[in-house]
Design an enzyme around this catalytic site. Structure first.
Site, PDB file in Angstrom:
ATOM      1  N   SER A  88      45.879  52.463  40.027  1.00  0.00           N
ATOM      2  CA  SER A  88      46.642  51.268  39.629  1.00  0.00           C
ATOM      3  C   SER A  88      46.843  51.200  38.121  1.00  0.00           C
ATOM      4  CB  SER A  88      46.035  49.983  40.188  1.00  0.00           C
ATOM      5  OG  SER A  88      44.681  49.917  39.867  1.00  0.00           O
TER       6      SER A  88
ATOM      7  N   ASP B  35      34.843  40.905  36.303  1.00  0.00           N
ATOM      8  CA  ASP B  35      34.815  41.317  37.718  1.00  0.00           C
ATOM      9  C   ASP B  35      33.359  41.464  38.124  1.00  0.00           C
ATOM     10  OD1 ASP B  35      35.188  42.786  40.237  1.00  0.00           O
ATOM     11  OD2 ASP B  35      37.189  43.295  39.481  1.00  0.00           O
TER      12      ASP B  35
ATOM     13  N   LYS C 149      50.592  38.686  44.605  1.00  0.00           N
ATOM     14  CA  LYS C 149      50.578  39.365  45.901  1.00  0.00           C
ATOM     15  C   LYS C 149      51.576  38.657  46.821  1.00  0.00           C
ATOM     16  CE  LYS C 149      47.170  41.596  44.145  1.00  0.00           C
ATOM     17  NZ  LYS C 149      47.336  42.938  43.600  1.00  0.00           N
TER      18      LYS C 149
ATOM     19  N   PRO D  25      37.932  49.084  39.241  1.00  0.00           N
ATOM     20  CA  PRO D  25      37.033  49.896  38.415  1.00  0.00           C
ATOM     21  C   PRO D  25      37.519  50.122  36.963  1.00  0.00           C
ATOM     22  CG  PRO D  25      38.305  51.309  39.866  1.00  0.00           C
ATOM     23  CD  PRO D  25      38.687  49.896  40.205  1.00  0.00           C
ATOM     24  N   GLY D  26      38.745  49.668  36.649  1.00  0.00           N
ATOM     25  CA  GLY D  26      39.115  49.759  35.232  1.00  0.00           C
ATOM     26  C   GLY D  26      40.452  50.425  34.927  1.00  0.00           C
TER      27      GLY D  26
ATOM     28  N   ASP E  57      33.330  34.939  37.739  1.00  0.00           N
ATOM     29  CA  ASP E  57      34.531  34.580  38.486  1.00  0.00           C
ATOM     30  C   ASP E  57      35.705  34.470  37.506  1.00  0.00           C
ATOM     31  OD1 ASP E  57      36.525  33.468  39.968  1.00  0.00           O
ATOM     32  OD2 ASP E  57      35.347  31.788  40.738  1.00  0.00           O
TER      33      ASP E  57
HETATM   34  C1  SAM Z   1      43.122  45.464  42.942  1.00  0.00           C
HETATM   35  S1  SAM Z   1      41.516  45.398  42.261  1.00  0.00           S
HETATM   36  C2  SAM Z   1      41.805  45.610  40.570  1.00  0.00           C
HETATM   37  C3  SAM Z   1      42.063  47.015  40.165  1.00  0.00           C
HETATM   38  C4  SAM Z   1      42.114  47.160  38.670  1.00  0.00           C
HETATM   39  N1  SAM Z   1      43.251  46.477  38.076  1.00  0.00           N
HETATM   40  C5  SAM Z   1      42.190  48.608  38.279  1.00  0.00           C
HETATM   41  O1  SAM Z   1      43.235  49.038  37.757  1.00  0.00           O
HETATM   42  O2  SAM Z   1      41.224  49.361  38.466  1.00  0.00           O
HETATM   43  C6  SAM Z   1      41.133  43.717  42.389  1.00  0.00           C
HETATM   44  C7  SAM Z   1      39.822  43.327  41.750  1.00  0.00           C
HETATM   45  O3  SAM Z   1      39.779  41.904  41.646  1.00  0.00           O
HETATM   46  C8  SAM Z   1      38.451  41.499  41.753  1.00  0.00           C
HETATM   47  N2  SAM Z   1      38.436  40.053  42.046  1.00  0.00           N
HETATM   48  C9  SAM Z   1      38.931  39.403  43.110  1.00  0.00           C
HETATM   49  N3  SAM Z   1      38.706  38.072  42.977  1.00  0.00           N
HETATM   50  C10 SAM Z   1      38.083  37.901  41.787  1.00  0.00           C
HETATM   51  C11 SAM Z   1      37.607  36.776  41.082  1.00  0.00           C
HETATM   52  N4  SAM Z   1      37.744  35.539  41.566  1.00  0.00           N
HETATM   53  N5  SAM Z   1      37.022  36.959  39.881  1.00  0.00           N
HETATM   54  C12 SAM Z   1      36.896  38.190  39.346  1.00  0.00           C
HETATM   55  N6  SAM Z   1      37.336  39.315  39.984  1.00  0.00           N
HETATM   56  C13 SAM Z   1      37.917  39.171  41.188  1.00  0.00           C
HETATM   57  C14 SAM Z   1      37.882  42.385  42.850  1.00  0.00           C
HETATM   58  O4  SAM Z   1      36.465  42.477  42.724  1.00  0.00           O
HETATM   59  C15 SAM Z   1      38.586  43.715  42.581  1.00  0.00           C
HETATM   60  O5  SAM Z   1      37.773  44.590  41.816  1.00  0.00           O
END
Ligand code: SAM
Length: 363
Positions: free
Chosen positions: A190, A242, A308, A224-225, A262
């Site tokens: 991503s 996260d 989304k 993961p970043g 959060d």
């Molecule tokens: C699609 S992934 C992100 C991928 C990231 N952008 C990358 O490029 O690696 C979505 C992330 O949102 C986190 N997430 C979902 N709800 C969250 C919240 N309320 N607070 C913090 N993180 C959240 C999930 O733990 C997950 O790691």
């Protein structure tokens, strides 16, 4: 000239069609979209001659979410003979007085799996076609980025639509898709979403000032970043929010602070953040509201985030979320620039960019 060709992601023809229909109606251009599911394109058929030209001039291409490219169709050629596909195409285009002299040729296909083979043909066909078009005076002798782009879009072998777009109101990318290479050391695929967003939303000549080294960014839903990687690569400092694990390679740079919190509750201790990026998988209305709150509070100057898409009513939902965000910002005295796009690397989501121009009351 009555047709406008629009490219979109395969499976999103309905959204693309709904959008062009709305925009055309606002301009009092009447017509209807022709579409077939999973073809990756929509043709908008105007009732009046000349209206295709009006649409490609007056619809701001950047205001379209689901369309990757837009051009006025001048000729449709079917059953082009295998031994000479060029002559009939040239004849149709040069017979039409509405065809402007162009500065670039793009021989394209809609972006579908089936069209992959066709794309190989398009690449081979480009050189002889360009030569012939220059000979006929349809194309300038050398490339000119200020002149219209001549598009020839093959939707099937021997079947193409040809026409033009204006360089100040089109996608500058071949097939409307920026070609990006996945960086081998990035923690997730991503990463390309954020990189594409920078290419689409931020003019290249402004990268040095708006994506500058030393800036602070906040990445909500960072693990993961992949997105953090893009920011770190540009020598920024990042608060990564996260509960998951961040890639060690990013933590080792010393540019990243990981907060296991959060994303809806995080508040930066120092208000020195330029970029807010957010890829949390959450209800789009909630994410849009959160982005509004950050920008109104003056906690960030630019925001880039994913909304989304729901399973049903995808077009209506995003329009509503974007409209609500606009109203929220306006009512709170924020002047801004906003653009939303269904990027090539987006699937069931769209990407939105907001740049704050002025804010009368940051708290
Ligand atoms: C699609 S992934 C992100 C991928 C990231 N952008 C990358 O490029 O690696 C979505 C992330 O949102 C986190 N997430 C979902 N709800 C969250 C919240 N309320 N607070 C913090 N993180 C959240 C999930 O733990 C997950 O790691």
């Amino acid at each position: 000239m009555k047709q406008v060709m629009l490219y979109c992601r395969s499976g999103f023809e309905k959204e693309c069609a709904g959008e062009i229909q709305d925009k055309a109606t606002q301009l009092e251009v009447f017509g209807f979209p022709r579409l077939k599911s999973n073809t990756g394109f929509v043709l908008f058929e105007c009732y009046q001659d000349g209206d295709a030209e009006k649409l490609i001039r007056k619809i701001d291409f950047n205001s379209l979410i689901f369309s990757r490219q837009m051009f006025a169709v001048v000729a449709e050629c079917q059953d082009l003979p295998k031994d000479d596909r060029i002559s009939p195409l040239l004849a149709d285009l040069s017979d039409d007085e509405s065809m402007p002299k162009c500065g670039e040729l793009r021989v394209e296909t809609p972006d579908t799996n089936e069209a992959k083979e066709l794309l190989k043909f398009c690449r081979k066909f480009t050189v002889p076609l360009r030569q012939a078009m220059r000979g006929k005076g349809l194309l300038l002798k050398s490339e000119n980025p200020k002149k219209p782009v001549l598009h020839v879009c093959f939707v099937a072998p021997g079947h193409c639509f040809a026409g033009y777009s204006y360089t100040d109101n089109n996608s500058k990318f071949f097939m409307g898709i920026p070609r990006l290479k996945f960086p081998a050391d990035a923690p997730s695929r991503s990463t390309l979403k954020l990189e594409e967003a920078f290419h689409v939303f931020i003019p290249r000549e402004e990268w040095d000032t708006r994506l500058a080294s030393g800036m602070w960014a906040v990445d909500l839903g960072a693990c993961p970043g992949g997105w953090t990687y893009q920011l770190v690569k540009r020598s920024m400092f990042v608060h990564a929010i996260d509960n998951g694990m961040m890639a060690d390679s990013l933590m080792e740079t010393g540019q990243v602070k990981h907060h296991m919190e959060d994303g809806f509750k995080f508040e930066p201790a120092r208000k020195n953040v330029t970029w807010l990026v957010c890829d949390m998988v959450e209800k789009p209305s909630r994410v849009a509201q959160l982005m509004g709150e950050w920008l109104i509070a003056g906690w960030a100057k630019e925001a880039l985030f994913n909304l989304k898409l729901p399973m049903k009513g995808r077009y209506d939902e995003v329009l509503q979320d974007i409209e609500n965000l606009k109203i929220f910002l306006i009512q709170n005295g924020v002047k801004f620039r906003m653009q939303a796009k269904h990027l090539y690397h987006d699937r069931e989501e769209i990407t939105v960019h907001v740049q704050v121009l002025s804010n009368i009351s940051p708290h």
